[in-house]
Design a protein around this motif. Sequence first.
Motif, mmCIF file in Angstrom:
data_model
loop_
_atom_site.group_PDB
_atom_site.id
_atom_site.type_symbol
_atom_site.label_atom_id
_atom_site.label_comp_id
_atom_site.label_asym_id
_atom_site.label_seq_id
_atom_site.Cartn_x
_atom_site.Cartn_y
_atom_site.Cartn_z
ATOM 1 N N ARG A 80 1.777 -3.967 -11.362
ATOM 2 C CA ARG A 80 3.019 -3.266 -11.009
ATOM 3 C C ARG A 80 2.790 -2.284 -9.867
ATOM 4 N NH1 ARG A 80 8.466 -3.368 -10.668
ATOM 5 N NH2 ARG A 80 9.270 -1.232 -10.502
ATOM 6 N N ILE A 81 1.752 -1.457 -9.979
ATOM 7 C CA ILE A 81 1.527 -0.397 -8.990
ATOM 8 C C ILE A 81 0.966 -0.950 -7.687
ATOM 9 C CG2 ILE A 81 0.185 1.680 -8.492
ATOM 10 C CD1 ILE A 81 0.388 2.386 -11.466
ATOM 11 N N ASN A 82 -0.050 -1.796 -7.784
ATOM 12 C CA ASN A 82 -0.751 -2.225 -6.574
ATOM 13 C C ASN A 82 -0.095 -3.394 -5.855
ATOM 14 O OD1 ASN A 82 -2.616 -0.256 -7.134
ATOM 15 N ND2 ASN A 82 -4.161 -1.641 -7.945
ATOM 16 N N ALA A 83 0.567 -4.266 -6.594
ATOM 17 C CA ALA A 83 1.154 -5.455 -5.975
ATOM 18 C C ALA A 83 2.675 -5.343 -5.828
ATOM 19 C CB ALA A 83 0.798 -6.703 -6.783
ATOM 20 N N VAL A 84 3.365 -5.101 -6.948
ATOM 21 C CA VAL A 84 4.836 -5.105 -6.909
ATOM 22 C C VAL A 84 5.377 -3.948 -6.071
ATOM 23 C CG1 VAL A 84 6.938 -4.945 -8.290
ATOM 24 C CG2 VAL A 84 4.995 -6.294 -9.121
ATOM 25 N N VAL A 85 4.880 -2.754 -6.303
ATOM 26 C CA VAL A 85 5.348 -1.592 -5.533
ATOM 27 C C VAL A 85 5.100 -1.805 -4.046
ATOM 28 C CG1 VAL A 85 4.924 0.848 -5.048
ATOM 29 C CG2 VAL A 85 5.167 0.075 -7.409
ATOM 30 N N THR A 86 3.917 -2.284 -3.702
ATOM 31 C CA THR A 86 3.600 -2.526 -2.291
ATOM 32 C C THR A 86 4.520 -3.583 -1.695
ATOM 33 O OG1 THR A 86 1.283 -1.972 -2.726
ATOM 34 C CG2 THR A 86 1.758 -3.161 -0.688
ATOM 35 N N ARG A 87 4.791 -4.638 -2.445
ATOM 36 C CA ARG A 87 5.702 -5.681 -1.956
ATOM 37 C C ARG A 87 7.095 -5.129 -1.689
ATOM 38 N NH1 ARG A 87 6.990 -9.530 -6.531
ATOM 39 N NH2 ARG A 87 8.535 -7.900 -6.947
ATOM 40 N N GLU A 88 7.601 -4.290 -2.594
ATOM 41 C CA GLU A 88 8.948 -3.750 -2.411
ATOM 42 C C GLU A 88 9.002 -2.783 -1.226
ATOM 43 O OE1 GLU A 88 11.661 -4.863 -4.051
ATOM 44 O OE2 GLU A 88 10.155 -6.311 -4.746
ATOM 45 N N ILE A 89 7.962 -1.986 -1.050
ATOM 46 C CA ILE A 89 7.907 -1.083 0.101
ATOM 47 C C ILE A 89 7.842 -1.891 1.394
ATOM 48 C CG2 ILE A 89 6.442 0.596 1.300
ATOM 49 C CD1 ILE A 89 5.772 1.776 -1.438
#
Length: 292
Positions: A80-89
């Motif tokens: 969630r923090i390293n992949a999903v958040v980065t993708r959304e940003i």
Amino acid sequence: MILVTGASSSPGFKILARLRAEGRDVLGVYNQHPVESSVRWDLARDPVGILEQYKPDAVIHAAALGDVDKCEEDPALCHRINAVVTREIARWCARRGARLVYISTDYVFPGDRGSYKEEDPPKPINYYGLTKLLGEEAVLAAGGAVVRVAWIYGLGPGRQNFGRVVVERLSRGEEVRAVADQWGSPTLNTLIGEAAAKLLAADYSGVLHAAGPRLSRYEFALAIAEAFGLSKDLVKPIKMADLSFKAPRPRDSSLDSSRAEKMLGIPFSDIRYALAIFKREWEAGSHASGQL
């Protein structure tokens, strides 16, 4: 305006400090540990709300779950923090035409040979490295810049780091046990701040390695002892097999930063240069907390 996520992390704090020293219009974002003149936001809960609120022209994304063993224990949170958040940003920056610089890691590599160049194919051996690689792919797809760093040390907030531990223990006359058969690229957080600021100004896209020279932790500890005038005799070599980790570690994940040295004019490979800066900051007591 430039927005820096992970402002309470070791690299994020120094990036924020560097940009502010240059007089840039910059906002830091932290989650748990307050940083002066920054705002609190839970990116894991809402990755883009802070971006919609401030609408930055550029984002330096340093926030991450960097505890390698915790990533192995809680892969859902790590993803969630390293992949999903980065993708959304990354998607938000692409839609808005905002510049994006992403702080990544040497742990995207397997550690089978070291001195990795930017074009070498990644192959992570732990979940932390995998999720950071997924973040890299999202950033590159959005036209952003990926800055790989390694073995970050220096003053400031964030998790304890090996460089600080060595100075603290040796200063107290205590023994330091350091692994002699694992190699990486110890990187001073102050140089990461300088690199991020210069890279943002250069409008660079793609991957760049901005890390220190190839050293074992034992060699690094000896270099610190020499730079600080402390006892080398207190530094004792051990092996990776002597330690117990939940997540596997690369044996040699060192990075070749020659491209960044030429592009940015920062002598990453000169450990004496970095440690001289570290020592000056230590003696001045600067940035020892979240105060800029």
